[in-house]
Enzyme design. Structure first.
Site, PDB file in Angstrom:
ATOM      1  N   ARG A  87      36.989  47.739  33.265  1.00 43.49           N
ATOM      2  CA  ARG A  87      36.751  47.718  34.709  1.00 43.49           C
ATOM      3  C   ARG A  87      36.432  49.131  35.181  1.00 43.49           C
ATOM      4  O   ARG A  87      37.310  49.966  35.334  1.00 43.49           O
ATOM      5  CB  ARG A  87      37.995  47.182  35.431  1.00 43.49           C
ATOM      6  CG  ARG A  87      37.797  46.804  36.888  1.00 43.49           C
ATOM      7  CD  ARG A  87      39.050  46.200  37.491  1.00 43.49           C
ATOM      8  NE  ARG A  87      39.460  45.005  36.778  1.00 43.49           N
ATOM      9  CZ  ARG A  87      38.983  43.777  37.010  1.00 43.49           C
ATOM     10  NH1 ARG A  87      38.101  43.602  37.967  1.00 43.49           N
ATOM     11  NH2 ARG A  87      39.385  42.741  36.302  1.00 43.49           N
ATOM     12  N   ARG A  98      31.334  45.560  28.412  1.00 42.16           N
ATOM     13  CA  ARG A  98      32.315  44.633  27.840  1.00 42.16           C
ATOM     14  C   ARG A  98      31.853  44.113  26.474  1.00 42.16           C
ATOM     15  O   ARG A  98      32.684  43.757  25.636  1.00 42.16           O
ATOM     16  CB  ARG A  98      32.583  43.473  28.805  1.00 42.16           C
ATOM     17  CG  ARG A  98      33.374  43.944  30.019  1.00 42.16           C
ATOM     18  CD  ARG A  98      33.858  42.830  30.907  1.00 42.16           C
ATOM     19  NE  ARG A  98      34.581  43.392  32.052  1.00 42.16           N
ATOM     20  CZ  ARG A  98      35.166  42.664  33.001  1.00 42.16           C
ATOM     21  NH1 ARG A  98      35.119  41.340  32.954  1.00 42.16           N
ATOM     22  NH2 ARG A  98      35.799  43.244  34.001  1.00 42.16           N
ATOM     23  N   ARG A 122      30.608  49.349  41.669  1.00 45.62           N
ATOM     24  CA  ARG A 122      31.591  48.604  42.454  1.00 45.62           C
ATOM     25  C   ARG A 122      32.806  49.473  42.730  1.00 45.62           C
ATOM     26  O   ARG A 122      33.284  50.166  41.839  1.00 45.62           O
ATOM     27  CB  ARG A 122      32.026  47.341  41.696  1.00 45.62           C
ATOM     28  CG  ARG A 122      30.867  46.408  41.443  1.00 45.62           C
ATOM     29  CD  ARG A 122      31.279  45.118  40.777  1.00 45.62           C
ATOM     30  NE  ARG A 122      30.073  44.331  40.469  1.00 45.62           N
ATOM     31  CZ  ARG A 122      30.089  43.166  39.843  1.00 45.62           C
ATOM     32  NH1 ARG A 122      31.241  42.633  39.440  1.00 45.62           N
ATOM     33  NH2 ARG A 122      28.963  42.528  39.605  1.00 45.62           N
ATOM     34  N   SER A 159      29.193  35.630  33.841  1.00 47.48           N
ATOM     35  CA  SER A 159      29.510  34.671  34.883  1.00 47.48           C
ATOM     36  C   SER A 159      28.180  34.143  35.401  1.00 47.48           C
ATOM     37  O   SER A 159      27.325  34.909  35.828  1.00 47.48           O
ATOM     38  CB  SER A 159      30.284  35.385  35.990  1.00 47.48           C
ATOM     39  OG  SER A 159      30.764  34.454  36.923  1.00 47.48           O
ATOM     40  N   GLU A 180      36.487  37.773  30.435  1.00 43.78           N
ATOM     41  CA  GLU A 180      35.191  37.453  31.013  1.00 43.78           C
ATOM     42  C   GLU A 180      34.124  38.465  30.588  1.00 43.78           C
ATOM     43  O   GLU A 180      34.313  39.674  30.680  1.00 43.78           O
ATOM     44  CB  GLU A 180      35.308  37.459  32.545  1.00 43.78           C
ATOM     45  CG  GLU A 180      33.985  37.190  33.231  1.00 43.78           C
ATOM     46  CD  GLU A 180      34.068  37.344  34.761  1.00 43.78           C
ATOM     47  OE1 GLU A 180      35.177  37.205  35.307  1.00 43.78           O
ATOM     48  OE2 GLU A 180      33.021  37.602  35.363  1.00 43.78           O
TER      49      GLU A 180
END
Length: 414
Positions: free
Chosen positions: A276, A388, A261, A351, A348
């Site tokens: 991230r 994560r 990403r 999801s 988070e």
RNA sequence: CGGGAGAUGUCAGAGUGGUCGAAUGUGCCGGUCUUGAAAACCGGUGAGGGUUAUACCUCCGGGGGUUCGAAUCCCCCUCUCCCGGCCA
């Protein structure tokens, strides 16, 4: 893609739903008009085509009967010429419609909580108590430095910022997590897949990343190819443009993939550590389901991801996203947020979304319901984000001297 | 990357300008026969749009062109197979 017939027939209800996702009523009116225009243009064009076809047939018959065709040819030529602007009008109407329709987000479910942003998300439950430390817990990058687990500088050297390298024990931990996730998902009935990490634009459009979010993707130069931002793309699109038999449903799939990403627009957020990154590993669950069954599968998927965190001994909470925080394709989403004692907050880690028939319409995934074809429901969710999870293990399993324990369930994988 | 062949319904495979949304076989569904099954025989059987339902439109890998008319002729692209090169 949203159901345009539904929009047309229930305009007020539909626009109320999309207004909650920030779509202006004006845009929807425009969309509705374009849809009506397209239908009109197509009807006119088709009538003209029908005439042309029947005259052409007659033409063939005249030829066989050796009759004179000059008069007929004049008529057919005239009609052909008259068709040109009709064709152009239909093509333009379709283009204009799709330009807007493909940028329309999904209708949120009626059950989605009201709210503007992540502060309005609704916590459904907490699982496991965060343990109390007798010392001040460190953040994962500090722990990384003590253990030599993550090489940020050399990752940047190899590629650019937001890339990093795992070393030694950390790298083995990552591999163990991937295997643990895949095995656990397999036990729940998800079939493991190994898929291309590069997909073409049709697939990215199918799941909703294109055309609107092109800036978030890494594109291959001079090719119609993109690095996948999530395994949701290849797994869901495995059945792109297919009609499935009802007994194939549900299709439960899982895959480990790296995800790429650009993180455009998130400059300055989470710049330290590996929360991230431009490239991260994830194990994803995807379900292709009968519309009547998607809700129960959704709940199963949430439970599965939560169970994995529980098995790892990681405290977390289950959060239902409000309208404002809901993604483009999702009708409803539940996030799992893991407790990070170093950061002293929940972050988070998974999801899980039900897109209902939104992606199915774009990707043309249908199933035979008796005689009729119906769109399936598609669901996706992380189980789990690997990087994560490493962060969470580092921070939750740290000792005062900075050393890190390995969760019991992972020991057989290392 | 170079050379050759090809892409048609579930599959196999015919069709080289009109009567073709498409022969034939096969698969599948229904029926007859049978104690039951198989075989045999009869009928049905692609997708999308549109309609209350018809009508009608579109689809023979994708896009464009020629023609009154294209699965069929022309151009471009993609993919598959074979031969050679390179290669984990």
């Amino acid at each position: 893609m949203i159901d345009l017939k539904y929009l047309q027939n229930n305009f007020n209800e539909a626009s109320a739903k999309l207004e909650k996702k920030g779509v202006e009523a004006k845009t929807l009116e425009n969309l509705q008009n374009l849809f009506t225009k397209l239908k009109e243009a197509n009807a006119t064009l088709e009538a003209s085509k029908a005439e042309q076809n029947s005259m052409s047939k007659l033409f063939g018959q005249y030829m066989r009967e050796k009759r004179d065709v000059t008069e007929l040819k004049a008529k057919v030529d005239a009609n052909k010429e008259a068709m040109v602007p009709l064709q152009e009008r239909a093509r333009e109407a379709e283009e204009a419609l799709f330009f807007i329709a493909l940028a329309m987000p999904n209708f949120p479910d009626d059950s989605v909580p009201e709210g503007a942003d992540e502060n309005d998300n609704v916590e459904l439950r907490k699982v496991l108590e965060p343990k109390t430390f007798t010392f001040k817990p460190k953040e994962h990058w500090e722990l990384s430095e003590i253990n030599g687990w993550i090489d940020f500088e050399r990752g940047v050297k190899l590629a650019k910022s937001r890339f990093s390298v795992l070393r030694g024990e950390a790298s083995r931990l990552e591999r163990a997590l991937i295997n643990f996730f895949l095995d656990t998902n397999a036990q729940k009935g998800f079939i493991e897949h190994s898929v291309p990490f590069i997909n073409n634009s049709t697939m990215l459009q199918g799941t909703g990343q294109l055309p609107k979010f092109e800036d978030d993707l890494f594109k291959i130069d001079d090719e119609d190819l993109y690095l996948i931002p999530t395994a949701e793309v290849p797994l869901t699109n495995l059945y792109n443009d297919e009609i499935l038999s009802e007994k194939m449903l549900p299709l439960l799939m899982t895959a480990y993939t790296p995800c790429f990403r650009k993180e455009a627009g998130s400059a300055g957020r989470d710049t330290r550590g590996i929360i991230r990154q431009h490239q991260f590993n994830k194990v994803e669950m995807v379900a292709i389901a009968h519309p009547d069954k998607s809700q129960e599968i959704f709940e199963m998927m949430v439970q599965n991801a939560s169970d994995i965190l529980t098995a790892l001994g990681l405290p977390h909470r289950v959060v239902e996203l409000c309208h404002g925080d809901l993604g483009f394709s999702a009708a409803t989403t539940i996030d799992l947020e893991v407790w990070l004692p170093g950061q002293n907050q929940y972050r988070e880690i998974s999801s899980i979304s039900n897109t209902r028939d939104f992606q199915a319409r774009r990707a043309k995934i249908r199933f035979k319901d008796g005689k009729k074809n119906r769109f399936v429901h598609t669901l996706n969710g992380s189980a789990l984000a690997v990087g994560r999870t490493i962060v969470a293990i580092m921070e939750n399993y740290q000792n005062e001297d900075g050393s890190i324990e390995i969760p019991e369930v992972l020991k057989k994988y290392m």
